[in-house]
Design an enzyme around this catalytic site. Structure first.
Site, short mmCIF file in Angstrom:
data_model
loop_
_atom_site.label_atom_id
_atom_site.label_comp_id
_atom_site.label_asym_id
_atom_site.label_seq_id
_atom_site.Cartn_x
_atom_site.Cartn_y
_atom_site.Cartn_z
N GLN A 285 4.09 9.53 1.87
CA GLN A 285 5.07 8.38 2.56
C GLN A 285 6.46 8.61 1.61
O GLN A 285 6.56 8.95 0.71
CB GLN A 285 4.67 7.01 2.46
CG GLN A 285 4.21 6.62 0.93
CD GLN A 285 3.65 5.25 1.06
OE1 GLN A 285 4.08 4.32 0.47
NE2 GLN A 285 2.34 5.01 1.81
N ARG B 241 4.96 6.94 7.06
CA ARG B 241 3.87 7.83 6.63
C ARG B 241 4.29 9.00 7.06
O ARG B 241 4.61 9.45 8.18
CB ARG B 241 2.55 7.20 7.19
CG ARG B 241 1.41 7.86 6.70
CD ARG B 241 0.07 7.38 7.33
NE ARG B 241 -0.05 5.99 6.99
CZ ARG B 241 -0.06 5.02 8.04
NH1 ARG B 241 -0.15 5.33 9.38
NH2 ARG B 241 -0.48 3.87 7.65
#
Length: 251
Positions: free
Chosen positions: A29, A126
């Protein structure tokens, strides 16, 4: 004010402090900086600090890229599932420290226990999730376009935390990070340590190992591994007694 004068610039409680025990590889992420996050998400971005509390043999985390890549290559490697071939894999051990400015790709690996100090923000993009399936039976959402906007594509610079500092009478202390969002120290207490909580900032203590007693002028509290306590700005002098390792966080 319990938060202190330095917290006046923040619209809400400025820090999140977490213990993250990764039993599997966590998603890759990135977090945006304040300018992007305020414009696009309506909240602040996220800069954070990781302190490795414990790590299994062979454990590693992901921290930036192994070499600089283009935005086009970044997109292609996300789409063809080869992103892990170009990120930096870092073996870790207990006591390692990583400062993660907004825009730095990162992920916690399996078998690592992290103490994380971060800006109080939920904005996370993400990038890669190992093909995991969500509760709805579908692959979990990725945030590719926003990640392309905010991710630094150059290798993350090596981070060296500060040296030992003589700020806490009776304890060994090491500066972990100091930035516009937080300051964090690692403390080792063996006996008694005197803390001073001034008007400029609250302090948060998180116990990583051992047992310590916190004593103020009016009260006492026993703390053990995994517990945290909030000390309001202006509390004055207090004493930590016992044996243990702690993280002290403040603004």
């Amino acid at each position: 004010d319990a938060l202190g004068t330095r917290a006046a610039k923040f619209p809400y409680f400025p820090l999140l402090i977490k213990l993250i025990d990764a039993h599997d590889e966590l998603s890759v992420q990135v977090h945006p900086n304040d300018d992007y996050a305020l414009r696009v998400e309506g909240e602040y971005g996220k800069t954070e600090l990781w302190y490795v509390v414990d790590a299994a043999p062979g454990a590693e985390l992901l921290y930036g890229f192994a070499h600089e890549i283009s935005k086009e290559e970044f997109r292609r490697r996300i789409e063809d599932n080869t992103l892990l071939n170009v990120v930096r894999h870092v073996p870790v051990q207990k006591g390692d420290v990583f400062f993660i400015p907004a825009g730095t790709l990162h992920a916690i690996g399996k078998g690592i226990l992290i103490c994380e100090i971060q800006q109080n923000s939920n904005t996370t993009y993400r990038i890669y999730d190992y093909g995991r399936i969500g509760a709805d039976g579908k692959p979990r959402d990725l945030h590719i376009e926003k990640a392309l906007d905010v991710t630094s594509l150059a290798p993350a610079p090596a981070y060296a935390c500060g040296n030992e500092v003589d700020l806490f009478a009776g304890a060994r202390a090491r500066l972990l990070a100091a930035c516009g969002y937080f300051t964090a120290y690692h403390l080792t207490v063996d006996g008694e340590c005197v803390l001073t909580v001034s008007e400029d900032s609250f302090q948060c203590l998180t116990v990583l190992s051992g047992n310590v007693q916190l004593r103020t002028e009016t009260d006492g509290l026993q703390l053990q591994k995994g517990e945290s306590v909030f000390l309001p700005a202006g509390l004055g002098h207090c004493v930590l007694a016992g044996m243990g390792d702690l993280i002290l966080s403040k603004i």
